[in-house]
Motif scaffolding. Sequence first.
Motif, PDB file in Angstrom:
ATOM      1  N   TRP A 120     -38.847  15.189 -70.913  1.00 23.48           N
ATOM      2  CA  TRP A 120     -39.371  13.827 -71.011  1.00 23.48           C
ATOM      3  C   TRP A 120     -38.401  12.843 -70.352  1.00 23.48           C
ATOM      4  O   TRP A 120     -38.826  11.900 -69.674  1.00 23.48           O
ATOM      5  N   ASP A 121     -37.104  13.067 -70.537  1.00 16.96           N
ATOM      6  CA  ASP A 121     -36.101  12.218 -69.881  1.00 16.96           C
ATOM      7  C   ASP A 121     -36.110  12.455 -68.374  1.00 16.96           C
ATOM      8  O   ASP A 121     -35.940  11.512 -67.583  1.00 16.96           O
ATOM      9  N   VAL A 122     -36.333  13.695 -67.978  1.00 22.21           N
ATOM     10  CA  VAL A 122     -36.426  14.026 -66.554  1.00 22.21           C
ATOM     11  C   VAL A 122     -37.584  13.265 -65.906  1.00 22.21           C
ATOM     12  O   VAL A 122     -37.428  12.677 -64.821  1.00 22.21           O
ATOM     13  N   ILE A 123     -38.734  13.256 -66.563  1.00 18.07           N
ATOM     14  CA  ILE A 123     -39.903  12.553 -66.014  1.00 18.07           C
ATOM     15  C   ILE A 123     -39.645  11.051 -65.948  1.00 18.07           C
ATOM     16  O   ILE A 123     -39.979  10.391 -64.955  1.00 18.07           O
ATOM     17  N   ASP A 124     -39.036  10.503 -67.006  1.00 18.65           N
ATOM     18  CA  ASP A 124     -38.718   9.064 -66.999  1.00 18.65           C
ATOM     19  C   ASP A 124     -37.812   8.705 -65.833  1.00 18.65           C
ATOM     20  O   ASP A 124     -37.970   7.652 -65.206  1.00 18.65           O
ATOM     21  N   ALA A 125     -36.855   9.589 -65.531  1.00 18.75           N
ATOM     22  CA  ALA A 125     -35.955   9.321 -64.406  1.00 18.75           C
ATOM     23  C   ALA A 125     -36.683   9.455 -63.074  1.00 18.75           C
ATOM     24  O   ALA A 125     -36.555   8.611 -62.186  1.00 18.75           O
ATOM     25  N   ALA A 126     -37.489  10.506 -62.944  1.00 11.98           N
ATOM     26  CA  ALA A 126     -38.167  10.756 -61.671  1.00 11.98           C
ATOM     27  C   ALA A 126     -39.170   9.664 -61.327  1.00 11.98           C
ATOM     28  O   ALA A 126     -39.333   9.300 -60.153  1.00 11.98           O
ATOM     29  N   LYS A 127     -39.837   9.110 -62.326  1.00  9.74           N
ATOM     30  CA  LYS A 127     -40.888   8.139 -62.036  1.00  9.74           C
ATOM     31  C   LYS A 127     -40.360   6.758 -61.644  1.00  9.74           C
ATOM     32  O   LYS A 127     -41.145   5.877 -61.297  1.00  9.74           O
ATOM     33  N   THR A 128     -39.028   6.596 -61.676  1.00 16.13           N
ATOM     34  CA  THR A 128     -38.472   5.331 -61.174  1.00 16.13           C
ATOM     35  C   THR A 128     -38.531   5.256 -59.657  1.00 16.13           C
ATOM     36  O   THR A 128     -38.375   4.177 -59.080  1.00 16.13           O
ATOM     37  N   LYS A 129     -38.760   6.382 -58.999  1.00 19.30           N
ATOM     38  CA  LYS A 129     -38.899   6.371 -57.549  1.00 19.30           C
ATOM     39  C   LYS A 129     -40.200   5.667 -57.181  1.00 19.30           C
ATOM     40  O   LYS A 129     -41.268   6.055 -57.655  1.00 19.30           O
ATOM     41  N   PRO A 130     -40.139   4.619 -56.356  1.00 21.51           N
ATOM     42  CA  PRO A 130     -41.343   3.814 -56.097  1.00 21.51           C
ATOM     43  C   PRO A 130     -42.310   4.444 -55.100  1.00 21.51           C
ATOM     44  O   PRO A 130     -43.334   3.846 -54.788  1.00 21.51           O
ATOM     45  N   PHE A 131     -42.035   5.620 -54.618  1.00 22.08           N
ATOM     46  CA  PHE A 131     -42.927   6.284 -53.661  1.00 22.08           C
ATOM     47  C   PHE A 131     -42.771   7.796 -53.808  1.00 22.08           C
ATOM     48  O   PHE A 131     -41.749   8.287 -54.256  1.00 22.08           O
ATOM     49  N   GLY A 132     -43.833   8.517 -53.454  1.00 26.05           N
ATOM     50  CA  GLY A 132     -43.745   9.970 -53.364  1.00 26.05           C
ATOM     51  C   GLY A 132     -43.760  10.720 -54.684  1.00 26.05           C
ATOM     52  O   GLY A 132     -43.611  11.948 -54.687  1.00 26.05           O
ATOM     53  N   PHE A 133     -43.952  10.018 -55.819  1.00 26.90           N
ATOM     54  CA  PHE A 133     -43.979  10.720 -57.097  1.00 26.90           C
ATOM     55  C   PHE A 133     -44.963  10.029 -58.038  1.00 26.90           C
ATOM     56  O   PHE A 133     -44.981   8.803 -58.138  1.00 26.90           O
ATOM     57  N   GLN A 134     -45.781  10.827 -58.705  1.00 24.63           N
ATOM     58  CA  GLN A 134     -46.664  10.330 -59.751  1.00 24.63           C
ATOM     59  C   GLN A 134     -46.377  11.117 -61.016  1.00 24.63           C
ATOM     60  O   GLN A 134     -46.331  12.347 -60.991  1.00 24.63           O
ATOM     61  N   ALA A 135     -46.154  10.417 -62.111  1.00 25.49           N
ATOM     62  CA  ALA A 135     -45.780  11.083 -63.358  1.00 25.49           C
ATOM     63  C   ALA A 135     -46.968  11.769 -64.015  1.00 25.49           C
ATOM     64  O   ALA A 135     -48.031  11.166 -64.197  1.00 25.49           O
ATOM     65  N   PHE A 136     -46.793  13.027 -64.357  1.00 26.96           N
ATOM     66  CA  PHE A 136     -47.706  13.780 -65.205  1.00 26.96           C
ATOM     67  C   PHE A 136     -46.895  14.292 -66.386  1.00 26.96           C
ATOM     68  O   PHE A 136     -45.680  14.455 -66.283  1.00 26.96           O
ATOM     69  N   TYR A 137     -47.584  14.544 -67.501  1.00 26.32           N
ATOM     70  CA  TYR A 137     -46.874  14.882 -68.724  1.00 26.32           C
ATOM     71  C   TYR A 137     -47.405  16.177 -69.334  1.00 26.32           C
ATOM     72  O   TYR A 137     -48.599  16.456 -69.261  1.00 26.32           O
ATOM     73  N   PRO A 138     -46.507  16.959 -69.952  1.00 25.51           N
ATOM     74  CA  PRO A 138     -46.952  18.198 -70.594  1.00 25.51           C
ATOM     75  C   PRO A 138     -47.687  17.900 -71.891  1.00 25.51           C
ATOM     76  O   PRO A 138     -47.673  16.780 -72.397  1.00 25.51           O
ATOM     77  N   GLY A 139     -48.335  18.908 -72.432  1.00 24.03           N
ATOM     78  CA  GLY A 139     -49.058  18.755 -73.685  1.00 24.03           C
ATOM     79  C   GLY A 139     -49.491  20.106 -74.212  1.00 24.03           C
ATOM     80  O   GLY A 139     -49.158  21.157 -73.640  1.00 24.03           O
ATOM     81  N   PRO A 140     -50.275  20.117 -75.290  1.00 29.01           N
ATOM     82  CA  PRO A 140     -50.671  21.379 -75.914  1.00 29.01           C
ATOM     83  C   PRO A 140     -51.782  22.114 -75.185  1.00 29.01           C
ATOM     84  O   PRO A 140     -52.244  23.162 -75.628  1.00 29.01           O
ATOM     85  N   GLY A 141     -52.220  21.578 -74.062  1.00 21.49           N
ATOM     86  CA  GLY A 141     -53.317  22.150 -73.290  1.00 21.49           C
ATOM     87  C   GLY A 141     -54.136  21.032 -72.700  1.00 21.49           C
ATOM     88  O   GLY A 141     -53.826  19.854 -72.883  1.00 21.49           O
TER      89      GLY A 141
END
Length: 420
Positions: free
Chosen positions: A234-255
């Motif tokens: 979750w911290d990794v995704i929060d860090a990665a999504k600060t990039k203003p281009f080339g990345f869209q945040a998706f999140y894990p879940g139970p299915g």
Amino acid sequence: MSVDVTVIGLGYVGLPLVQEAVRAGLVVRGFDINGGVVDALNAGHSHIDDISDDELAEILSGGFEASTDEAVIADADTVVICVPTPLGEDGGPDLQAVEGSVHAIARNLTPGTLVILESTTYPGTTDEVVRPILEAGGLTAGTDFHLAFSPERIDPGNAQFGAKNTPKVVGGYTPECGDMAAAFYGRFVDTVVRAKGTREAETAKLLENTYRHINIALVNEMARFCHDLGIDLWDVIDAAKTKPFGFQAFYPGPGVGGHCIPIDPNYLSYNVRAKLGYPFRFVELAQEINTTMPAYVVQRAQDLLNEDARAMRGATVLLLGVTYKPNIADQRESPAVPVARQLLDKGADVRFHDPHVSSWSAFGDVVPCVPDLDAAVREADLVVLLQNHRAYDVAALAAASHRFFDTRGVAAPGDRVHRL
């Protein structure tokens, strides 16, 4: 009275379409084979989350009527098909509802009518399935009547985007058919996007949900190895999504759940295998990963109980949120079902709470709804957050739990709070 449009299928797709058409001043009729749904709608009772009874009252005051009589099709200038297309036993779409609707249209088809399919399906359905049925009566598509495909893009529970302000993709059987469909939707949709033809429009919808399906599988796979490596994804995704281009945040879940992500990509995979003879490997791998997430959640739950020297058999496990997405009552394809089923198979005493669901249709009395959430949290050996409804005070629930397993990444991790 001349009818501008008859909508076939008055569910999560059809009813929002009706609402926007009525708001724009169109004369609208609805057709559904479910008499209970029709009677409830005409009496002012909505059966979907996105249309309240007050909103339905406005629709009815605008002249809308629902019917089980297919004669309402013959009176319409435009007919829009919004019926379900679940997966069949062979992995392809079950087109029974679509074919039934098209046959009803064919029996009532008049020259000049515009017929639009919105139901999600595999590329080629409009031309190969819908058109021959409609032409069997002697009228010709593109000459005597107009035919188009426009994929539904309804996102239940989305307060920002609805039928009016979500761009509408339209592909016609001929360019003239596309012109007619674009003009129709342009009366009540802000933006109409023209696709080259029906196959392109059909494939566009499948690409949208295949993109989501594959990226969700990516983060679900990462959730597993990040946990094993001691990395906070979750911290990794929060860090990665600060990039203003080339990345869209998706999140894990139970299915994955709902009427799109677990189903639509399989239409494309099925079509590739059936017509070309080889697999769509990205889709099939993503399906494999996403469908095993409930089992992974149950394994993690068992590991957490073991930390308290507690066996799964006989342990009380409370599941929070059993719908497929937050803040709605829709349970279609919810991953909570396989999670609960596997917990039951391992002997757990499973209970649930959901502010939108009083009785879990998949289990009946086998998995009871707890009457007192706070008491149930205190009594449970393990509390599992499967869906983060806004009604939940997650921090308070986690603090009151013996063990709290958060599959949505919203609780602060701690000694007794664990994230997926």
